[in-house]
Write an enzyme that holds these catalytic residues in place. Structure first.
Site, PDB file in Angstrom:
ATOM      1  N   GLY A  44       0.834  -1.189   0.000  1.00 40.13           N
ATOM      2  CA  GLY A  44       0.000   0.000   0.000  1.00 40.13           C
ATOM      3  C   GLY A  44       0.871   1.242   0.000  1.00 40.13           C
ATOM      4  O   GLY A  44       2.016   1.200   0.453  1.00 40.13           O
ATOM      5  N   GLN A  49       2.804  10.046   1.472  1.00 38.19           N
ATOM      6  CA  GLN A  49       4.110   9.392   1.559  1.00 38.19           C
ATOM      7  C   GLN A  49       5.046   9.796   0.431  1.00 38.19           C
ATOM      8  O   GLN A  49       6.252   9.545   0.511  1.00 38.19           O
ATOM      9  CB  GLN A  49       3.951   7.862   1.549  1.00 38.19           C
ATOM     10  CG  GLN A  49       3.296   7.332   2.813  1.00 38.19           C
ATOM     11  CD  GLN A  49       3.178   5.818   2.767  1.00 38.19           C
ATOM     12  OE1 GLN A  49       2.246   5.290   2.197  1.00 38.19           O
ATOM     13  NE2 GLN A  49       4.138   5.119   3.359  1.00 38.19           N
ATOM     14  N   CYS A  93       5.912  -0.140   7.445  1.00 45.95           N
ATOM     15  CA  CYS A  93       5.506   0.994   6.624  1.00 45.95           C
ATOM     16  C   CYS A  93       6.688   1.444   5.771  1.00 45.95           C
ATOM     17  O   CYS A  93       7.807   1.537   6.264  1.00 45.95           O
ATOM     18  CB  CYS A  93       5.059   2.133   7.546  1.00 45.95           C
ATOM     19  SG  CYS A  93       4.525   3.593   6.658  1.00 45.95           S
ATOM     20  N   LEU A  94       6.435   1.752   4.500  1.00 46.28           N
ATOM     21  CA  LEU A  94       7.507   2.220   3.620  1.00 46.28           C
ATOM     22  C   LEU A  94       8.124   3.525   4.132  1.00 46.28           C
ATOM     23  O   LEU A  94       9.272   3.821   3.835  1.00 46.28           O
ATOM     24  CB  LEU A  94       6.985   2.416   2.195  1.00 46.28           C
ATOM     25  CG  LEU A  94       6.552   1.139   1.455  1.00 46.28           C
ATOM     26  CD1 LEU A  94       5.936   1.497   0.105  1.00 46.28           C
ATOM     27  CD2 LEU A  94       7.701   0.168   1.275  1.00 46.28           C
ATOM     28  N   HIS A 135      -4.558   1.098   7.599  1.00 46.94           N
ATOM     29  CA  HIS A 135      -3.211   1.684   7.687  1.00 46.94           C
ATOM     30  C   HIS A 135      -3.090   2.888   6.735  1.00 46.94           C
ATOM     31  O   HIS A 135      -2.583   3.945   7.119  1.00 46.94           O
ATOM     32  CB  HIS A 135      -2.185   0.590   7.334  1.00 46.94           C
ATOM     33  CG  HIS A 135      -0.763   1.030   7.322  1.00 46.94           C
ATOM     34  ND1 HIS A 135       0.172   0.547   8.219  1.00 46.94           N
ATOM     35  CD2 HIS A 135      -0.084   1.890   6.503  1.00 46.94           C
ATOM     36  CE1 HIS A 135       1.352   1.122   7.951  1.00 46.94           C
ATOM     37  NE2 HIS A 135       1.224   1.933   6.921  1.00 46.94           N
ATOM     38  N   GLU A 136      -3.595   2.724   5.515  1.00 41.13           N
ATOM     39  CA  GLU A 136      -3.480   3.803   4.521  1.00 41.13           C
ATOM     40  C   GLU A 136      -4.400   4.980   4.867  1.00 41.13           C
ATOM     41  O   GLU A 136      -4.024   6.143   4.669  1.00 41.13           O
ATOM     42  CB  GLU A 136      -3.775   3.287   3.107  1.00 41.13           C
ATOM     43  CG  GLU A 136      -2.857   2.166   2.619  1.00 41.13           C
ATOM     44  CD  GLU A 136      -1.372   2.468   2.752  1.00 41.13           C
ATOM     45  OE1 GLU A 136      -0.986   3.633   2.645  1.00 41.13           O
ATOM     46  OE2 GLU A 136      -0.606   1.516   3.000  1.00 41.13           O
ATOM     47  N   HIS A 139      -2.749   7.205   7.210  1.00 34.56           N
ATOM     48  CA  HIS A 139      -1.800   8.115   6.541  1.00 34.56           C
ATOM     49  C   HIS A 139      -2.497   9.391   6.065  1.00 34.56           C
ATOM     50  O   HIS A 139      -1.938  10.477   6.143  1.00 34.56           O
ATOM     51  CB  HIS A 139      -1.174   7.448   5.306  1.00 34.56           C
ATOM     52  CG  HIS A 139       0.042   6.615   5.604  1.00 34.56           C
ATOM     53  ND1 HIS A 139       1.161   7.113   6.201  1.00 34.56           N
ATOM     54  CD2 HIS A 139       0.315   5.306   5.362  1.00 34.56           C
ATOM     55  CE1 HIS A 139       2.075   6.155   6.324  1.00 34.56           C
ATOM     56  NE2 HIS A 139       1.583   5.045   5.819  1.00 34.56           N
TER      57      HIS A 139
END
Ligand code: ZN
Length: 156
Positions: A44, A49, A93-94, A135-136, A139
């Site tokens: 994702g 991000q 997480c990226l 999670h997204e 963000h």
């Protein structure tokens, strides 16, 4: 476009703006996000991000041994229902390389959003997909999974 990292980075801590019109530029952005997500081996990626404060994320549910899974482009998502039942799953997480931790979240959710063609979608998700979506969506609200973790683990 580069990935923004760091749990105190202001860019990652800002509320993203809703998209008011789905233009070719938005679709181009979604294509870029998909590329970055796949190149980073992520499941994702949310627009903040990569430094874009818009309510957009992409996600891909992969099945073992396959290179391409089911792809989702999600614009202006709203969680319309959550299950009482919760579950703990490990997240990473990226934007927070090498950090992992168990996060407790509702097991099932229902969301409404627009896809990249502007079509209104309603979806019930459970398991990994429900997890990725939550999670997204965090963000898009300036949230990071580490805010919800009791014990943060670091890969050395
Ligand atoms: Zn993340």
């Amino acid at each position: 476009m580069e990935l923004i990292t760091g749990k105190d980075n202001k860019i990652l801590r800002t509320q993203a703006e809703p998209v008011d019109k789905i233009t070719p530029e938005i679709r181009e952005l979604i294509r870029k996000m998909k590329k970055i997500m796949k190149a980073s081996n992520g499941v994702g990626l949310a627009a903040p991000q990569i430094g874009i404060q818009k309510q957009i994320f992409v996600a891909e549910l992969l099945y073992e041994g396959e290179e391409n899974g089911i792809f989702y482009a999600v614009i202006n998502p709203k969680i319309t229902n959550i299950s009482k039942e919760k579950e703990k799953l490990e997240e990473g997480c990226l934007s927070l390389p090498k950090l992992y931790g168990e996060v407790e979240r509702p097991k099932k959710i229902q969301i409404e959003y627009l896809d990249e063609m502007g079509k209104k979608k309603r979806l019930k998700a459970s398991g990994l997909l429900a997890r990725i979506f939550q999670h997204e969506i965090d963000h898009l609200n300036g949230g990071l999974f580490v805010d919800k973790v009791k014990e943060i683990k670091q890969l050395t």
